[in-house]
Design a protein around this motif. Structure first.
Motif, mmCIF file in Angstrom:
data_model
loop_
_atom_site.group_PDB
_atom_site.id
_atom_site.type_symbol
_atom_site.label_atom_id
_atom_site.label_comp_id
_atom_site.label_asym_id
_atom_site.label_seq_id
_atom_site.Cartn_x
_atom_site.Cartn_y
_atom_site.Cartn_z
ATOM 1 N N ALA A 210 60.607 86.593 23.783
ATOM 2 C CA ALA A 210 60.278 85.215 23.413
ATOM 3 C C ALA A 210 58.821 84.877 23.698
ATOM 4 O O ALA A 210 58.115 84.335 22.825
ATOM 5 C CB ALA A 210 61.194 84.244 24.164
ATOM 6 N N LEU A 211 58.351 85.212 24.895
ATOM 7 C CA LEU A 211 57.015 84.788 25.318
ATOM 8 C C LEU A 211 55.918 85.692 24.777
ATOM 9 O O LEU A 211 54.959 85.229 24.142
ATOM 10 C CB LEU A 211 56.942 84.748 26.848
ATOM 11 N N VAL A 212 56.050 86.981 25.031
ATOM 12 C CA VAL A 212 54.973 87.916 24.703
ATOM 13 C C VAL A 212 54.959 88.272 23.226
ATOM 14 O O VAL A 212 53.912 88.239 22.571
ATOM 15 C CB VAL A 212 55.086 89.193 25.569
ATOM 16 N N VAL A 213 56.135 88.595 22.678
ATOM 17 C CA VAL A 213 56.186 89.102 21.300
ATOM 18 C C VAL A 213 56.180 87.961 20.288
ATOM 19 O O VAL A 213 55.336 87.913 19.393
ATOM 20 C CB VAL A 213 57.420 89.998 21.096
ATOM 21 N N THR A 214 57.145 87.023 20.419
ATOM 22 C CA THR A 214 57.276 85.975 19.401
ATOM 23 C C THR A 214 56.093 85.016 19.413
ATOM 24 O O THR A 214 55.540 84.686 18.359
ATOM 25 C CB THR A 214 58.589 85.194 19.602
ATOM 26 N N ILE A 215 55.686 84.554 20.583
ATOM 27 C CA ILE A 215 54.584 83.592 20.642
ATOM 28 C C ILE A 215 53.234 84.299 20.542
ATOM 29 O O ILE A 215 52.400 83.960 19.704
ATOM 30 C CB ILE A 215 54.657 82.763 21.937
ATOM 31 N N GLY A 216 53.009 85.300 21.393
ATOM 32 C CA GLY A 216 51.706 85.965 21.408
ATOM 33 C C GLY A 216 51.514 86.971 20.298
ATOM 34 O O GLY A 216 50.528 86.916 19.551
ATOM 35 N N GLY A 217 52.459 87.893 20.151
ATOM 36 C CA GLY A 217 52.301 88.966 19.170
ATOM 37 C C GLY A 217 52.289 88.474 17.737
ATOM 38 O O GLY A 217 51.477 88.912 16.930
ATOM 39 N N MET A 218 53.187 87.538 17.405
ATOM 40 C CA MET A 218 53.230 87.050 16.026
ATOM 41 C C MET A 218 51.994 86.235 15.687
ATOM 42 O O MET A 218 51.466 86.327 14.567
ATOM 43 C CB MET A 218 54.497 86.223 15.803
#
Length: 287
Positions: free
Chosen positions: A213-221
């Motif tokens: 949720a934090l690293v991939v969805t918010i940051g990575g996307m």
């Protein structure tokens, strides 16, 4: 590539590849649809307070909703389903075929042209992908798992090309919020109808969901959308050719997956393909 761009590409690839390793950990106790609904719901809730609700860009909402269906509901719904049948590094490698599909779509829509060196680079990358997945070896991966991962990759390629065409000038944060929210809502029926009872929630599962949720969805996307805007759909998609390298390394660290000679050979081909594909900027069609 300049050093700052190389650093961004490496960071993006590391984050993107880590999603499938974290997903494999969380799928021990959660089904893929429930996992994604929780992931997107948590990420959207965290982003909501920072959305400018008095100045909502309606075009960003429409494009974000479209991307939510393609990038989140279809792409991740299918690839996380594939994770139940395949090792995470194989899913990462299949997703790395996105440059080939994205380039073909971008050319078909008149957004970009193919340069000879870029064709060779993508061919090298796809060859490395085939070596690392075992498609050219004796041990064949699960066919249905490969089909699910391939269909998800196609949905992701379509979303990549459409973002480049429709989202120029739109706020990246709002796009990410709307696609995250819509992706979670779109997967609710699948979680309700196809989801399994939730097992005992463990610390690794909680950490995996938080990472997604934090690293991939918010940051990575958000980083991914910014790379598409800056470098074009085809060139940005070629950054996925680094994913197998990180996918194999992360799977080795997380699951003690043995490192094979084919992994090193495939990684070398992928690195060569990435250099050729990115060093040759694909020109946009005129007129």
């Amino acid at each position: 590539m300049t050093p700052p761009l190389m650093a961004l590409v490496a960071l993006f690839s590391l984050i993107w590849s880590s999603a499938f390793v974290a997903g494999k950990i969380a799928l021990v106790t959660l089904d893929p649809y429930t996992l994604l609904v929780i992931r997107f719901g948590l990420a959207a809730a965290l982003m909501a307070p920072f959305c400018p609700w008095r100045r909502i860009d309606r075009r960003a909402l429409r494009v974000g909703a479209m991307l939510g269906l393609l990038n989140n509901a279809l792409y991740l719904g299918l690839t996380f389903s594939a994770l139940q049948r395949l090792r995470p590094e194989i899913v990462v490698v299949v997703v790395s075929c996105a440059p080939f599909l994205t380039t073909l779509l971008a050319v078909a829509l008149g957004q970009e042209r193919l340069a000879p060196r870029r064709i060779v680079g993508i061919a090298c990358g796809i060859g490395g992908v085939a070596v690392m997945t075992g498609l050219v070896g004796a041990a064949r991966p699960d066919p249905l798992g490969l089909a699910l991962a391939g269909a998800g990759t196609l949905a992701f390629a379509v979303g990549t090309v459409l973002f480049r065409d429709k989202a120029v000038g739109l706020p990246v944060f709002q796009l990410n919020f709307w696609q995250t929210l819509v992706g979670g809502v779109a997967l609710l029926p699948a979680a309700w109808l196809l989801g399994a009872p939730v097992g005992s929630v463990t610390v690794p599962t909680i950490l995996a969901v938080l990472h997604l949720a934090l690293v991939v969805t918010i940051g990575g996307m958000a980083l991914w959308l910014a790379l598409i805007r800056a470098h074009g759909a085809g060139t940005a998609a070629s950054f996925h050719l680094l994913n197998p390298v990180f996918g194999v390394a992360l799977a080795h660290l997380a699951f003690a997956t043995p490192l094979r000679p084919e992994d090193f050979a495939g990684a070398a081909l992928i690195a060569l393909g990435l250099g050729l594909a990115v060093m040759t900027r694909a020109p946009a069609r005129s007129g």
